[in-house]
Design a protein around this motif. Structure first.
Motif, PDB file in Angstrom:
ATOM      1  N   UNK A 117       0.824  -1.206   0.000  1.00 24.27           N
ATOM      2  CA  UNK A 117       0.000   0.000   0.000  1.00 24.27           C
ATOM      3  C   UNK A 117       0.859   1.257   0.000  1.00 24.27           C
ATOM      4  N   UNK A 118       1.955   1.235   0.754  1.00 29.22           N
ATOM      5  CA  UNK A 118       2.845   2.399   0.785  1.00 29.22           C
ATOM      6  C   UNK A 118       3.416   2.683  -0.601  1.00 29.22           C
ATOM      7  N   UNK A 119       3.809   1.637  -1.313  1.00 30.97           N
ATOM      8  CA  UNK A 119       4.341   1.824  -2.669  1.00 30.97           C
ATOM      9  C   UNK A 119       3.291   2.398  -3.605  1.00 30.97           C
ATOM     10  N   UNK A 120       2.056   1.888  -3.498  1.00 29.01           N
ATOM     11  CA  UNK A 120       0.973   2.377  -4.352  1.00 29.01           C
ATOM     12  C   UNK A 120       0.656   3.835  -4.055  1.00 29.01           C
ATOM     13  N   UNK A 121       0.562   4.177  -2.788  1.00 32.49           N
ATOM     14  CA  UNK A 121       0.235   5.555  -2.408  1.00 32.49           C
ATOM     15  C   UNK A 121       1.349   6.515  -2.813  1.00 32.49           C
ATOM     16  N   UNK A 122       2.594   6.071  -2.674  1.00 33.61           N
ATOM     17  CA  UNK A 122       3.716   6.923  -3.064  1.00 33.61           C
ATOM     18  C   UNK A 122       3.705   7.180  -4.569  1.00 33.61           C
ATOM     19  N   UNK A 123       3.424   6.128  -5.347  1.00 42.43           N
ATOM     20  CA  UNK A 123       3.365   6.272  -6.807  1.00 42.43           C
ATOM     21  C   UNK A 123       2.244   7.219  -7.216  1.00 42.43           C
ATOM     22  N   UNK A 124       1.073   7.053  -6.604  1.00 38.88           N
ATOM     23  CA  UNK A 124      -0.057   7.919  -6.934  1.00 38.88           C
ATOM     24  C   UNK A 124       0.220   9.356  -6.512  1.00 38.88           C
ATOM     25  N   UNK A 125       0.850   9.540  -5.388  1.00 40.61           N
ATOM     26  CA  UNK A 125       1.143  10.890  -4.909  1.00 40.61           C
ATOM     27  C   UNK A 125       2.063  11.624  -5.865  1.00 40.61           C
ATOM     28  N   UNK A 126       3.044  10.907  -6.429  1.00 37.78           N
ATOM     29  CA  UNK A 126       3.971  11.542  -7.362  1.00 37.78           C
ATOM     30  C   UNK A 126       3.321  11.861  -8.696  1.00 37.78           C
ATOM     31  N   UNK A 127       2.304  11.054  -9.075  1.00 40.99           N
ATOM     32  CA  UNK A 127       1.703  11.231 -10.398  1.00 40.99           C
ATOM     33  C   UNK A 127       0.602  12.276 -10.429  1.00 40.99           C
ATOM     34  N   UNK A 128       0.102  12.683  -9.249  1.00 39.01           N
ATOM     35  CA  UNK A 128      -0.987  13.661  -9.214  1.00 39.01           C
ATOM     36  C   UNK A 128      -0.454  15.070  -9.371  1.00 39.01           C
ATOM     37  N   UNK A 129      -0.998  15.848 -10.326  1.00 35.77           N
ATOM     38  CA  UNK A 129      -0.536  17.231 -10.499  1.00 35.77           C
ATOM     39  C   UNK A 129      -0.898  18.087  -9.305  1.00 35.77           C
ATOM     40  N   UNK A 130      -0.124  19.136  -9.079  1.00 37.90           N
ATOM     41  CA  UNK A 130      -0.360  19.984  -7.924  1.00 37.90           C
ATOM     42  C   UNK A 130      -1.702  20.691  -7.981  1.00 37.90           C
ATOM     43  N   UNK A 131      -2.212  20.933  -9.178  1.00 40.93           N
ATOM     44  CA  UNK A 131      -3.468  21.678  -9.329  1.00 40.93           C
ATOM     45  C   UNK A 131      -4.654  20.763  -9.543  1.00 40.93           C
ATOM     46  N   UNK A 132      -4.485  19.488  -9.165  1.00 43.08           N
ATOM     47  CA  UNK A 132      -5.471  18.473  -9.509  1.00 43.08           C
ATOM     48  C   UNK A 132      -6.891  18.802  -9.074  1.00 43.08           C
ATOM     49  N   UNK A 133      -7.080  19.382  -7.900  1.00 44.61           N
ATOM     50  CA  UNK A 133      -8.439  19.520  -7.389  1.00 44.61           C
ATOM     51  C   UNK A 133      -8.859  20.957  -7.131  1.00 44.61           C
ATOM     52  N   UNK A 134      -8.050  21.897  -7.483  1.00 44.95           N
ATOM     53  CA  UNK A 134      -8.401  23.271  -7.170  1.00 44.95           C
ATOM     54  C   UNK A 134      -9.557  23.784  -8.007  1.00 44.95           C
ATOM     55  N   UNK A 135      -9.908  23.062  -9.076  1.00 47.16           N
ATOM     56  CA  UNK A 135     -10.973  23.533  -9.957  1.00 47.16           C
ATOM     57  C   UNK A 135     -12.345  23.026  -9.561  1.00 47.16           C
ATOM     58  N   UNK A 136     -12.439  22.236  -8.495  1.00 43.45           N
ATOM     59  CA  UNK A 136     -13.732  21.697  -8.071  1.00 43.45           C
ATOM     60  C   UNK A 136     -14.634  22.843  -7.624  1.00 43.45           C
ATOM     61  N   UNK A 137     -15.862  22.819  -8.081  1.00 40.14           N
ATOM     62  CA  UNK A 137     -16.807  23.863  -7.684  1.00 40.14           C
ATOM     63  C   UNK A 137     -18.166  23.227  -7.471  1.00 40.14           C
ATOM     64  N   UNK A 138     -19.047  23.953  -6.802  1.00 41.62           N
ATOM     65  CA  UNK A 138     -20.407  23.472  -6.631  1.00 41.62           C
ATOM     66  C   UNK A 138     -20.517  22.480  -5.491  1.00 41.62           C
ATOM     67  N   UNK A 139     -21.448  21.545  -5.627  1.00 42.23           N
ATOM     68  CA  UNK A 139     -21.738  20.593  -4.570  1.00 42.23           C
ATOM     69  C   UNK A 139     -20.613  19.577  -4.473  1.00 42.23           C
TER      70      UNK A 139
END
Length: 277
Positions: free
Chosen positions: A136-158
């Motif tokens: 799990x640590x390896x999977x989470x580390x890989x996903x953390x590196x692959x996610x862009x820094x601006x991944x969720x800042x565009x969420x709006x609404x509900x």
């Protein structure tokens, strides 16, 4: 003397066992500074994800599931896993017995299941079965590196609907709360935490109290003509699906219409269109 020493040793062992159990319990509930603070509310997890710009780590578990308990005690107490989760994810704990509708919505077929949900509505990773701390640590580390820094800042609404997985349960009447609509003439989205089934359809409600009101008298809140637009039908058009945002309450019932113009016509002469019933 020998008996006294044996009793003393037994007492120390019992204290050690109790302390270990309390430690594990604190780690699971977020009671320790070195543990994961699990959300148990889908709405709260979604709000936090939208606010902090992080994907959600969904842990689906059950008290009777031995591998689930092993992950609780071994995997989610590992310092690497704890640090990765706390730094990069919003942790959400779903109990299969207490939240069966969320389990169904995520199409969980095995326990435990661990799911990473990105804020762009896609499921990044689904892991069924026991996951070791290393895996799990390896999977989470890989996903953390692959996610862009601006991944969720565009969420709006509900936030709740924004984070709802693409394979989640589809709710009737676009997920709007029928009780809020009838009793307060308020158009409010329901929550995946408060759901009920009626006439073969799944509905969600704004609060647990509103769900209970619906269950006590579902026909009172059920829209006329199953939510179809009667103005369209009366005027010779194909009866289309009514929009809860274009609803009115009349004679203690909910009437839905396909658009604002048909809603206006009904309000002008409701009795004329009600004869279609």
């Amino acid at each position: 003397m020998r008996k006294s020493r044996m009793e003393s040793a037994l007492f120390r062992s019992l204290i050690l066992v109790a302390a270990t159990a309390l430690s594990v319990q604190a780690q699971d509930s977020g009671g320790s500074s070195n543990s994961i603070s699990w959300q148990t509310s889908y709405r709260q997890a979604a709000d936090e994800a939208a606010r902090d710009g992080k994907p959600v780590l969904v842990r689906v578990t059950a008290s009777w599931c031995a591998p689930c308990q092993q992950m609780k005690q071994l995997t989610f107490t590992d310092s690497r896993v704890v640090e990765l989760v706390r730094s990069n994810f919003v942790p959400l704990l779903i109990d299969a017995d207490e939240q069966p509708d969320l389990v169904s919505g995520f199409r969980v077929e095995a326990y435990p299941t661990t799911i990473i949900v990105a804020p762009d509505l896609t499921i990044l990773k689904r892991m069924a079965g026991y996951q070791s701390a290393d895996s799990l640590a390896n999977t989470l580390a890989t996903l953390s590196r692959s996610l862009p820094e601006t991944q969720t800042t565009a969420i709006a609404g509900d936030a709740v609907s924004a984070l709802e997985p693409s394979n989640a349960v589809k709710y009737a009447f676009d997920g709007f709360c029928l009780v809020s609509l009838l009793e307060e003439t308020r158009v409010r989205k329901g929550s995946a935490e408060f759901v009920a089934e009626h006439r073969g359809q799944m509905l969600c409600f704004e609060t647990a109290e509103r769900r209970q009101k619906f269950l006590e008298d579902p026909e009172k809140y059920w829209p006329v003509a199953n939510g179809q637009c009667l103005v369209s039908s009366r005027e010779g058009s194909r009866a289309g699906k009514g929009d809860p945002r274009m609803a009115v309450t009349w004679r203690g019932r909910i009437w839905m219409f396909s658009d604002r113009e048909r809603q206006r016509r009904f309000i002008q002469t409701p009795s004329y269109y009600a004869n279609e019933m």
